[in-house]
Design a protein around this motif. Structure first.
Motif, PDB file in Angstrom:
ATOM      1  N   THR A  41       0.839  -1.194   0.000  1.00  0.00           N
ATOM      2  CA  THR A  41       0.000   0.000   0.000  1.00  0.00           C
ATOM      3  C   THR A  41       0.876   1.247   0.000  1.00  0.00           C
ATOM      4  OG1 THR A  41      -1.775  -1.125   1.220  1.00  0.00           O
ATOM      5  CG2 THR A  41      -1.789   1.280   1.248  1.00  0.00           C
ATOM      6  N   ASP A  42       0.841   1.991  -1.088  1.00  0.00           N
ATOM      7  CA  ASP A  42       1.540   3.281  -1.197  1.00  0.00           C
ATOM      8  C   ASP A  42       3.022   3.185  -0.870  1.00  0.00           C
ATOM      9  OD1 ASP A  42      -0.843   4.637  -1.889  1.00  0.00           O
ATOM     10  OD2 ASP A  42      -1.412   4.794   0.220  1.00  0.00           O
ATOM     11  N   ASP A  82      -6.050   1.185   1.954  1.00  0.00           N
ATOM     12  CA  ASP A  82      -6.000   2.375   1.106  1.00  0.00           C
ATOM     13  C   ASP A  82      -6.708   3.555   1.759  1.00  0.00           C
ATOM     14  OD1 ASP A  82      -4.806   2.122  -1.747  1.00  0.00           O
ATOM     15  OD2 ASP A  82      -5.790   0.197  -1.416  1.00  0.00           O
ATOM     16  N   ARG A 162      -7.425   5.583  -4.991  1.00  0.00           N
ATOM     17  CA  ARG A 162      -6.359   4.965  -5.766  1.00  0.00           C
ATOM     18  C   ARG A 162      -6.295   5.483  -7.196  1.00  0.00           C
ATOM     19  NH1 ARG A 162      -5.450  -1.508  -5.631  1.00  0.00           N
ATOM     20  NH2 ARG A 162      -5.670  -1.119  -3.386  1.00  0.00           N
ATOM     21  N   ARG A 398      -3.858   6.098 -10.666  1.00  0.00           N
ATOM     22  CA  ARG A 398      -2.898   7.076 -10.125  1.00  0.00           C
ATOM     23  C   ARG A 398      -2.376   8.053 -11.177  1.00  0.00           C
ATOM     24  NH1 ARG A 398      -1.242   2.130  -7.752  1.00  0.00           N
ATOM     25  NH2 ARG A 398      -1.783   1.998  -5.553  1.00  0.00           N
TER      26      ARG A 398
END
Length: 434
Positions: A41-42, A82, A162, A398
Motif C-alpha cells: 500500500t503506497d 488504502d 487509488r 494514479r
C-alpha cells in the motif's frame, strides 16, 4: 488536544487487548491478511518507503488490526489499507489516525458488508447521474454492454483514493470530505464496534468467540471454488447470524464475465444491477480488482481481451462542455436486440437529494462523472468495448489529472445543487433493486 490524548490512550489499551478479543487462529488470520495488504500500500511514497519492518508500515498494520479486532462485524477487508494510509500519513500519529479511521469507517463500513447493498446503491446512483448528465454517452455504454459501470467498482469502494497519485489523492480527499455535511458524534468517537453474534464455535472451534465475516479477503490457500459456489456461499453467509464465518474464495474471471453476460437478458428497466449478493461476489472475490501484482494494472476484464492501443485523451475539456442536466434520459427496456438502434427518449428524471445521493457523499459521484466525461470522446471515438474500456481506466490508475477533474466536478455539482432536480421518490424507485 486533551481529548485526542485521552482517545490515544484508549487506542493503546485496545491495542494491548488483541488476544482477549479474538481467538488465536482468528488473530493470526487477521494479522497476516492485513500485513499482505500493508506491504503493498503506497510503498512508492516516501512515508511508506523503506524496509518492511519500518515504523510507518508497522503503525498502519497495528491500526488496521486493532480496528478488525474491535469491530468484529466488519473485521478487515481488502481496500481498508488504502483508506487508512492517507490518514496516517497526514496525522503522523498512530493513535490519532485510528480515531480518524474509526470516524470515516462509521460512514464507509457498509461498503465492505457482504450483502453488497451499499455498493449496489452507489452504482445505481452513478448510473442515474450519468444518464441524466450525458444520455448519448450512457446510450453508447449501454450498447457496448458497459452500462453496469462495474469498471467503476474500485472508484466507489475507495472513494477514488487509488485513482490519483498519492499527493493528489490527499488533496482530492480533503476537498471531498470537507464537502460532507457535519455529522459529529453525540458524545464520543466510538473506538469499539458493536459485538458480533456469538456462535457455539468460532473459526477454529473455540467456543464463544465472535463470528467474524471473512468476506472480501484473499483465499487462505491457493485453490478456488467455482464462481457459482462462491455466489451460493455468499448468499448463505449473508442470510443470518448463523450463516457467516467461512472465507469466500476468489471467483474466476470467466465467472465474472459469465455473470455479466447472463445479466443482459434480464436487466432491470432502471437500474440494471444484479442482486446485491451477485454484485459483491463478482467484485470482491476477484482479487485483481484491489490487489494486482502490478499496482497500475488491476483489471478485472477478461485476460484474453484485446487492449485498446489508442492513448488516453489528453485534451482539457471545459468544465461543463459535456454536461446537460435536464437532458432527456434514455429509455432502458431490457437490452436492445439491435445495438445500432437508438432508444427512444423519456422525460427527464429527478435525482436523489444531496443527503441521499451517494449514500452521504454526493460530491464523490460527481468526481466519478467528471472522470468518465474526461474520457468520453476518446471512448466513443475509438469504439471501446467493455473489456477495452475497463483496461483503459486500469491503465490510468494514479494518473488522472486532478485539476481538470476537480474543476469539472465542481461545475457539475454546482449545477445539480442549483437546478433542484432532486426527487427523492424517483431516486428511491430507481435504487429499489439495490
Amino acid at each position: 488536544m486533551d481529548y485526542m490524548k485521552r482517545k490515544s490512550r484508549e487506542y493503546e489499551q485496545l491495542k494491548s487487548e488483541w488476544a482477549q478479543r479474538a481467538s488465536p487462529e482468528d488473530l493470526e488470520f487477521i494479522r497476516s491478511t492485513v500485513l499482505k495488504d500493508v506491504l503493498r500500500t503506497d510503498r512508492a511514497h516516501p512515508y511508506y518507503a523503506g524496509p518492511e519492518d519500518g515504523p510507518h508500515l508497522r503503525a498502519l498494520h497495528d491500526l488496521l488490526t486493532t480496528y478488525a479486532v474491535t469491530h468484529p462485524q466488519v473485521s478487515y477487508c481488502q481496500g481498508m489499507s488504502d483508506l487508512a494510509s492517507p490518514i496516517l500519513a497526514v496525522m503522523d500519529h498512530e493513535g490519532h489516525a485510528f480515531v480518524c479511521f474509526c470516524g470515516i469507517m462509521k460512514r464507509l463500513a457498509a461498503n465492505f458488508h457482504p450483502d453488497g447493498r451499499a455498493m449496489a446503491t452507489k452504482f445505481a446512483h452513478l448510473k442515474l447521474l450519468l444518464r441524466h448528465a450525458d444520455p448519448d454517452f450512457y446510450q453508447y455504454l449501454q450498447e457496448a454492454g458497459a452500462d453496469d459501470l462495474f469498471f467503476c467498482y474500485r472508484w466507489l469502494l475507495l472513494e477514488l483514493k487509488r485513482e490519483f497519485a498519492f499527493d493528489d489523492a490527499l488533496r482530492m480527499l480533503e476537498v471531498t470530505w470537507s464537502s460532507l455535511p457535519p455529522d459529529p458524534p453525540e458524545h464520543e468517537v466510538e473506538l469499539v464496534g458493536p459485538p458480533s453474534q456469538v456462535a457455539d464455535t468460532g473459526f477454529g472451534g473455540h467456543r464463544g468467540w465472535p463470528v467474524r465475516q471473512r468476506h472480501m479477503l484473499r483465499p487462505a490457500g491457493g485453490g478456488g471454488s467455482t464462481f457459482e459456489d462462491a455466489v451460493d456461499h455468499l448468499a448463505t453467509a449473508s442470510q443470518g447470524p448463523g450463516g457467516g464465518g467461512r472465507l469466500l474464495r476468489q471467483a474466476s474471471l470467466d465467472g465474472l464475465q459469465q455473470l455479466r453476460d447472463n445479466m443482459g437478458s434480464r436487466r432491470d428497466p432502471l437500474v440494471q444491477l444484479p442482486h446485491p449478493a451477485a454484485l459483491i461476489s463478482s467484485k470482491s472475490l476477484s482479487e485483481p480488482l484491489l490487489n494486482s501484482p502490478d499496482p497500475l494494472l488491476s483489471s478485472f476484464s477478461h485476460p484474453d481481451s484485446p487492449s485498446s492501443s489508442s492513448p488516453p485523451s489528453t485534451q482539457e475539456a471545459s468544465p461543463t462542455g459535456d454536461m446537460a442536466v435536464g437532458s432527456p434520459l434514455m429509455q432502458e427496456v431490457g437490452s436492445p436486440k439491435d445495438p445500432g438502434k437508438s432508444l427512444p427518449p423519456v422525460p427527464p428524471m429527478g435525482l436523489p437529494p444531496p443527503q441521499e445521493f451517494g449514500r452521504g457523499n454526493p460530491f464523490m459521484l460527481f468526481l466519478c462523472l467528471a472522470i468518465l466525461l474526461e474520457h468520453r470522446d476518446h471512448i466513443m471515438r475509438n469504439g471501446l468495448d467493455y473489456n477495452e474500456l475497463a483496461m483503459h481506466f486500469d491503465r490510468l490508475v494514479r494518473k488522472h489529472h486532478l485539476g481538470r477533474v476537480l474543476r469539472r466536478a465542481r461545475a457539475l455539482f454546482a449545477d445539480y445543487l442549483q437546478s433542484e432536480v432532486w426527487d427523492s421518490e424517483e431516486g428511491a424507485e430507481a435504487t429499489a433493486a439495490s
